[in-house]
Design a protein around this motif. Structure first.
Motif, PDB file in Angstrom:
ATOM      1  N   TYR A   1      -6.874   1.114   8.967  1.00  0.00           N
ATOM      2  CA  TYR A   1      -5.595   1.432   8.368  1.00  0.00           C
ATOM      3  C   TYR A   1      -5.735   2.114   7.021  1.00  0.00           C
ATOM      4  CZ  TYR A   1      -5.175  -2.424   4.917  1.00  0.00           C
ATOM      5  OH  TYR A   1      -5.317  -3.254   3.870  1.00  0.00           O
TER       6      TYR A   1
ATOM      7  N   TYR B   1      -6.182   3.428  17.308  1.00  0.00           N
ATOM      8  CA  TYR B   1      -4.726   3.334  17.133  1.00  0.00           C
ATOM      9  C   TYR B   1      -4.187   4.749  16.978  1.00  0.00           C
ATOM     10  CZ  TYR B   1      -0.297   1.847  14.964  1.00  0.00           C
ATOM     11  OH  TYR B   1       1.008   1.645  14.657  1.00  0.00           O
TER      12      TYR B   1
ATOM     13  N   TYR C   1       4.687  10.923  15.353  1.00  0.00           N
ATOM     14  CA  TYR C   1       5.739  11.061  14.360  1.00  0.00           C
ATOM     15  C   TYR C   1       6.600  12.276  14.699  1.00  0.00           C
ATOM     16  CZ  TYR C   1       3.274   7.866  11.149  1.00  0.00           C
ATOM     17  OH  TYR C   1       2.671   6.782  10.562  1.00  0.00           O
TER      18      TYR C   1
ATOM     19  N   ASP D   1      -3.529   0.403  -3.239  1.00  0.00           N
ATOM     20  CA  ASP D   1      -3.233  -0.896  -2.671  1.00  0.00           C
ATOM     21  C   ASP D   1      -3.399  -1.946  -3.748  1.00  0.00           C
ATOM     22  OD1 ASP D   1      -4.760  -3.400  -0.836  1.00  0.00           O
ATOM     23  OD2 ASP D   1      -2.727  -2.717  -0.391  1.00  0.00           O
TER      24      ASP D   1
ATOM     25  N   SER E   1       0.837  -1.210   0.000  1.00  0.00           N
ATOM     26  CA  SER E   1       0.000   0.000   0.000  1.00  0.00           C
ATOM     27  C   SER E   1       0.857   1.239   0.000  1.00  0.00           C
ATOM     28  CB  SER E   1      -0.885   0.031   1.243  1.00  0.00           C
ATOM     29  OG  SER E   1      -2.000  -0.807   1.099  1.00  0.00           O
TER      30      SER E   1
ATOM     31  N   TYR F   1       0.464   5.554   0.210  1.00  0.00           N
ATOM     32  CA  TYR F   1      -0.370   6.722   0.495  1.00  0.00           C
ATOM     33  C   TYR F   1       0.369   7.972   0.029  1.00  0.00           C
ATOM     34  CZ  TYR F   1      -2.940   3.713   3.727  1.00  0.00           C
ATOM     35  OH  TYR F   1      -3.690   2.708   4.280  1.00  0.00           O
TER      36      TYR F   1
ATOM     37  N   ASN G   1      -5.887   6.876  13.992  1.00  0.00           N
ATOM     38  CA  ASN G   1      -6.136   5.873  12.975  1.00  0.00           C
ATOM     39  C   ASN G   1      -7.392   5.105  13.338  1.00  0.00           C
ATOM     40  OD1 ASN G   1      -5.978   3.864  11.054  1.00  0.00           O
ATOM     41  ND2 ASN G   1      -3.788   3.587  11.278  1.00  0.00           N
TER      42      ASN G   1
ATOM     43  N   TRP H   1      -4.772   6.858  -1.813  1.00  0.00           N
ATOM     44  CA  TRP H   1      -4.323   5.584  -1.259  1.00  0.00           C
ATOM     45  C   TRP H   1      -4.409   4.528  -2.353  1.00  0.00           C
ATOM     46  CZ3 TRP H   1      -8.026   1.812   1.428  1.00  0.00           C
ATOM     47  CH2 TRP H   1      -7.346   0.639   1.776  1.00  0.00           C
TER      48      TRP H   1
ATOM     49  N   ARG I   1      -2.196   1.448  21.088  1.00  0.00           N
ATOM     50  CA  ARG I   1      -3.550   1.031  20.733  1.00  0.00           C
ATOM     51  C   ARG I   1      -4.498   1.419  21.854  1.00  0.00           C
ATOM     52  NH1 ARG I   1      -3.708  -1.449  16.092  1.00  0.00           N
ATOM     53  NH2 ARG I   1      -1.781  -2.332  15.273  1.00  0.00           N
TER      54      ARG I   1
ATOM     55  N   ILE J   1      -0.519   7.244  16.759  1.00  0.00           N
ATOM     56  CA  ILE J   1       0.901   7.228  16.398  1.00  0.00           C
ATOM     57  C   ILE J   1       1.489   8.607  16.631  1.00  0.00           C
ATOM     58  CG2 ILE J   1       2.547   6.650  14.567  1.00  0.00           C
ATOM     59  CD1 ILE J   1      -0.166   5.585  13.099  1.00  0.00           C
TER      60      ILE J   1
ATOM     61  N   ASP K   1      -0.610  -1.176  11.036  1.00  0.00           N
ATOM     62  CA  ASP K   1      -1.270   0.110  10.833  1.00  0.00           C
ATOM     63  C   ASP K   1      -0.287   1.258  10.713  1.00  0.00           C
ATOM     64  OD1 ASP K   1      -3.674  -1.180  11.017  1.00  0.00           O
ATOM     65  OD2 ASP K   1      -3.946  -0.724  13.129  1.00  0.00           O
ATOM     66  N   THR K   2       0.972   0.969  10.792  1.00  0.00           N
ATOM     67  CA  THR K   2       1.954   2.040  10.807  1.00  0.00           C
ATOM     68  C   THR K   2       2.392   2.404   9.400  1.00  0.00           C
ATOM     69  OG1 THR K   2       2.757   1.288  12.943  1.00  0.00           O
ATOM     70  CG2 THR K   2       4.186   2.772  11.694  1.00  0.00           C
ATOM     71  N   GLN K   3       2.312   3.673   9.105  1.00  0.00           N
ATOM     72  CA  GLN K   3       2.796   4.157   7.820  1.00  0.00           C
ATOM     73  C   GLN K   3       4.217   4.658   7.972  1.00  0.00           C
ATOM     74  OE1 GLN K   3       0.123   6.963   6.005  1.00  0.00           O
ATOM     75  NE2 GLN K   3      -1.682   5.758   6.499  1.00  0.00           N
ATOM     76  N   TYR K   4       5.039   4.309   7.009  1.00  0.00           N
ATOM     77  CA  TYR K   4       6.422   4.767   6.987  1.00  0.00           C
ATOM     78  C   TYR K   4       6.579   5.729   5.826  1.00  0.00           C
ATOM     79  CZ  TYR K   4       7.298   1.175  10.435  1.00  0.00           C
ATOM     80  OH  TYR K   4       7.261   0.426  11.571  1.00  0.00           O
TER      81      TYR K   4
END
Lengths: 111, 111
Positions: free
Chosen positions: B96, B32, B36, A50, A31, A33, B93, A48, B51, B34, A98-101
C-alpha cells in the motif's frame, strides 16, 4: 463522510516563484499521497506521508517537498517553479485498506 | 521495467452497449488492482478493486476480470450511459506504499 479536499482549486504562478498546495484527508485517514498529473501523462507519484513522516518520494527534484501536520493534513511545496511543473496535482488519503481516495486536485499553471 | 499500461487510449461506444476497457501489467508480484474513473477537471474516483486471489468481481454495472496468467485486467461496464464518459485508469498495487497507474483510456459514449 467528507471526502479529500484540496485547495486552492486553481493556482497561477510565474517561473521561479513558489507554490503551496494543501490537502485535507478523509477523517480517520493517516496517510496522504501526492501525485502530479501532467497533460497526456498518467499519475506520477510525488510523495507519501504517514503519521507526520515522509515515507517515500518519487523521482522528482528536491524542490518538490511537503509536510504532514498533526491533524494529518498535508502541504506540498514547489520551489523555483518551471514551466513543466504545470499540471494537476492530486492528493489521496488512505486508512488501513489499500484503496486511495482522491481529492479534486489543484490545477497549477506556471507562466 | 515495471509498468501498468492500457491497450486503447480512446474507446467509443454506443449508449446502451457494453464497454470493455483493458489493462496490462508487468509485475507478477502485484496483489491488488484498482480501477478509477476520472471525469474532466476532477480527481480520480474509485470504481472497483480486485485482489490477486480472485478472478472476477462485480459491482453495480461494473465487472473487473483478472487474468494472472497473462497479466491482464479488464473493466466491463454494462449498458454504458453518457455519464460513464470519462478517463478510466487501472492501478497496480504491490504494497500500500506504492501504486502505479496507467495513462488511462478515454471512454466516449455516443448517444
Amino acid at each position: 463522510e467528507a471526502g479529500v479536499t484540496q485547495s486552492p482549486t486553481h493556482l497561477i504562478k510565474t517561473r521561479g516563484q513558489q507554490a503551496t498546495l494543501r490537502c485535507s484527508p478523509i477523517s480517520g485517514h493517516t496517510s496522504v499521497y501526492w501525485y502530479q498529473q501532467a497533460l497526456g501523462l498518467g499519475l506520477q507519484f510525488l510523495l507519501w506521508y504517514d503519521e507526520g513522516e515522509e515515507r517515500n518520494r518519487g523521482n522528482f527534484p528536491p524542490r518538490f517537498s511537503g509536510r504532514q501536520f498533526p491533524n494529518y493534513s498535508s502541504e506540498l511545496n514547489v520551489n523555483a517553479l518551471e514551466l513543466e511543473d504545470s499540471a494537476l496535482y492530486l492528493c489521496a488519503s488512505i486508512r488501513v485498506s489499500d484503496t486511495q481516495y482522491f481529492g479534486p486536485g489543484t490545477r497549477l499553471t506556471v507562466l | 521495467g515495471e509498468s501498468v499500461g492500457l491497450h486503447l487510449p480512446t474507446l467509443s461506444v454506443q449508449e446502451g452497449d457494453n464497454s470493455i476497457i483493458n489493462c496490462a501489467y508487468s509485475n507478477s508480484a502485484s496483489d491488488y488492482f484498482i480501477w478509477y474513473k476520472q471525469e474532466s477537471g476532477k480527481g480520480p474516483q474509485f470504481i472497483i478493486d480486485i485482489r490477486s486471489n480472485m478472478d472476477k468481481r462485480q459491482g453495480q454495472r461494473v465487472t473487473v476480470l483478472l487474468n494472472k496468467t497473462v497479466k491482464h485486467l479488464s473493466l466491463q461496464i454494462a449498458a454504458t450511459q453518457p455519464g460513464d464518459s470519462a478517463v478510466y485508469f487501472c492501478a497496480e498495487n504491490r504494497s500500500y506504499q506504492k501504486v502505479t497507474f496507467g495513462i488511462g483510456t478515454k471512454l466516449q459514449v455516443i448517444p
